[in-house]
Design a protein around this motif. Structure first.
Motif, PDB file in Angstrom:
ATOM      1  N   GLY A  77     -15.592 -31.172 -26.355  1.00  0.00           N
ATOM      2  CA  GLY A  77     -16.819 -31.652 -25.720  1.00  0.00           C
ATOM      3  C   GLY A  77     -17.661 -30.506 -25.164  1.00  0.00           C
ATOM      4  N   ALA A  78     -17.014 -29.555 -24.497  1.00  0.00           N
ATOM      5  CA  ALA A  78     -17.730 -28.411 -23.926  1.00  0.00           C
ATOM      6  C   ALA A  78     -18.355 -27.550 -25.020  1.00  0.00           C
ATOM      7  CB  ALA A  78     -16.781 -27.575 -23.069  1.00  0.00           C
ATOM      8  N   LEU A  79     -17.619 -27.327 -26.099  1.00  0.00           N
ATOM      9  CA  LEU A  79     -18.146 -26.533 -27.215  1.00  0.00           C
ATOM     10  C   LEU A  79     -19.350 -27.216 -27.846  1.00  0.00           C
ATOM     11  CD1 LEU A  79     -14.857 -25.260 -28.929  1.00  0.00           C
ATOM     12  CD2 LEU A  79     -16.497 -23.925 -27.582  1.00  0.00           C
ATOM     13  N   PRO A 117     -15.738 -35.852 -21.746  1.00  0.00           N
ATOM     14  CA  PRO A 117     -14.576 -36.477 -21.096  1.00  0.00           C
ATOM     15  C   PRO A 117     -14.927 -37.167 -19.783  1.00  0.00           C
ATOM     16  CG  PRO A 117     -14.463 -34.084 -20.920  1.00  0.00           C
ATOM     17  CD  PRO A 117     -15.604 -34.393 -21.848  1.00  0.00           C
ATOM     18  N   LYS A 118     -16.047 -36.771 -19.163  1.00  0.00           N
ATOM     19  CA  LYS A 118     -16.434 -37.414 -17.902  1.00  0.00           C
ATOM     20  C   LYS A 118     -16.799 -38.881 -18.121  1.00  0.00           C
ATOM     21  CE  LYS A 118     -17.819 -33.216 -15.524  1.00  0.00           C
ATOM     22  NZ  LYS A 118     -18.872 -32.462 -14.855  1.00  0.00           N
ATOM     23  N   ALA A 192     -20.031 -25.658 -19.240  1.00  0.00           N
ATOM     24  CA  ALA A 192     -19.159 -24.874 -18.370  1.00  0.00           C
ATOM     25  C   ALA A 192     -18.494 -25.743 -17.311  1.00  0.00           C
ATOM     26  CB  ALA A 192     -19.966 -23.751 -17.700  1.00  0.00           C
ATOM     27  N   SER A 193     -19.240 -26.736 -16.775  1.00  0.00           N
ATOM     28  CA  SER A 193     -18.677 -27.594 -15.744  1.00  0.00           C
ATOM     29  C   SER A 193     -17.598 -28.525 -16.312  1.00  0.00           C
ATOM     30  CB  SER A 193     -19.769 -28.403 -15.033  1.00  0.00           C
ATOM     31  OG  SER A 193     -20.233 -29.439 -15.848  1.00  0.00           O
ATOM     32  N   VAL A 194     -17.766 -28.935 -17.579  1.00  0.00           N
ATOM     33  CA  VAL A 194     -16.741 -29.765 -18.229  1.00  0.00           C
ATOM     34  C   VAL A 194     -15.436 -28.978 -18.341  1.00  0.00           C
ATOM     35  CG1 VAL A 194     -16.056 -30.796 -20.440  1.00  0.00           C
ATOM     36  CG2 VAL A 194     -18.291 -31.300 -19.481  1.00  0.00           C
ATOM     37  N   LEU A 195     -15.540 -27.716 -18.733  1.00  0.00           N
ATOM     38  CA  LEU A 195     -14.348 -26.866 -18.862  1.00  0.00           C
ATOM     39  C   LEU A 195     -13.699 -26.599 -17.503  1.00  0.00           C
ATOM     40  CD1 LEU A 195     -15.316 -24.209 -21.553  1.00  0.00           C
ATOM     41  CD2 LEU A 195     -13.616 -26.039 -21.758  1.00  0.00           C
ATOM     42  N   ALA A 196     -14.549 -26.460 -16.476  1.00  0.00           N
ATOM     43  CA  ALA A 196     -14.033 -26.120 -15.147  1.00  0.00           C
ATOM     44  C   ALA A 196     -13.386 -27.321 -14.450  1.00  0.00           C
ATOM     45  CB  ALA A 196     -15.159 -25.565 -14.274  1.00  0.00           C
ATOM     46  N   ALA A 197     -13.776 -28.535 -14.853  1.00  0.00           N
ATOM     47  CA  ALA A 197     -13.279 -29.748 -14.170  1.00  0.00           C
ATOM     48  C   ALA A 197     -11.798 -29.971 -14.429  1.00  0.00           C
ATOM     49  CB  ALA A 197     -14.088 -30.957 -14.635  1.00  0.00           C
TER      50      ALA A 197
END
Length: 197
Positions: A77-79, A117-118, A192-197
């Motif tokens: 998703g982040a990519l 994913p959110k 970036a926020s998706v990866l960091a979550a």
């Protein structure tokens, strides 16, 4: 069956009005043309339908329970969000007619929603809290999922034509390029926020 409708709808409204990747993607297309905005919104709603179905039958809960599977969904998703963001930045300085027909906007909207994913976690966290523990879970999950999709669809029916009104302002090349750079940067930040979550 005593579903907690008030808290559910209030939480849904808050989630809906906080801009996310779907919002940025739909707005970015809606200001170019009503058709592109509608296609992006239909793609996003289709993605929501898939999430709603998976949440109702429990597959999303399985993915969320297996850390490796959730990590894979997050990375993909982040990519994808980063890719859409970089492509938006790359075309920001091109004339609008040069950007018009590239890419399947419906597919882009659907993938943006499916690979977020959110969205999956929203279904998994919001719907169970509203359900009546003393009633059968499947009909409640189906009803709450259907309401979620319906509310978002109604939101886009209202927002896309309003966003199109910005098209006149954004027909000026410098303003449009700035808007698209903001959208592209926002999508990369969300990746970036998706990866960091």
């Amino acid at each position: 069956m005593h579903i907690a409708w008030t808290s559910f709808l209030v939480a849904l409204l808050i989630i809906m009005i906080v801009p996310g990747p779907d919002f940025v993607l739909i707005m970015g297309n809606a200001v170019r043309s009503l058709k592109r905005g509608t296609q992006a919104a239909l793609g996003v709603v289709t993605g929501l339908l898939v999430h709603a179905t998976l949440a109702t039958i429990g597959l999303s809960a399985l993915v969320a329970a297996v850390p490796t599977a959730l990590l894979v969904v997050k990375v993909i998703g982040a990519l994808y969000l980063a890719y859409v963001g970089f492509m938006t930045l790359r075309t920001a300085n091109k004339p609008a007619q040069d950007q018009g027909g590239k890419g399947n906007v419906f597919l882009r909207g659907m993938l943006c929603d499916l690979l977020n994913p959110k969205v999956m976690l929203t279904f998994l966290s919001l719907i169970p809290q509203a359900m009546d523990p003393n009633s059968a879970p499947l009909p409640q999950a189906a009803l709450l999922s259907a309401v979620t999709v319906g509310v978002f669809a109604l939101f886009w029916v209202i927002v896309v034509p309003l966003a199109r009104q910005l098209g006149t302002l954004l027909s000026r090349p410098r303003i449009r390029a700035t808007f698209e750079r903001v959208c592209g940067t926002a999508l990369i930040g969300m990746a970036a926020s998706v990866l960091a979550a």
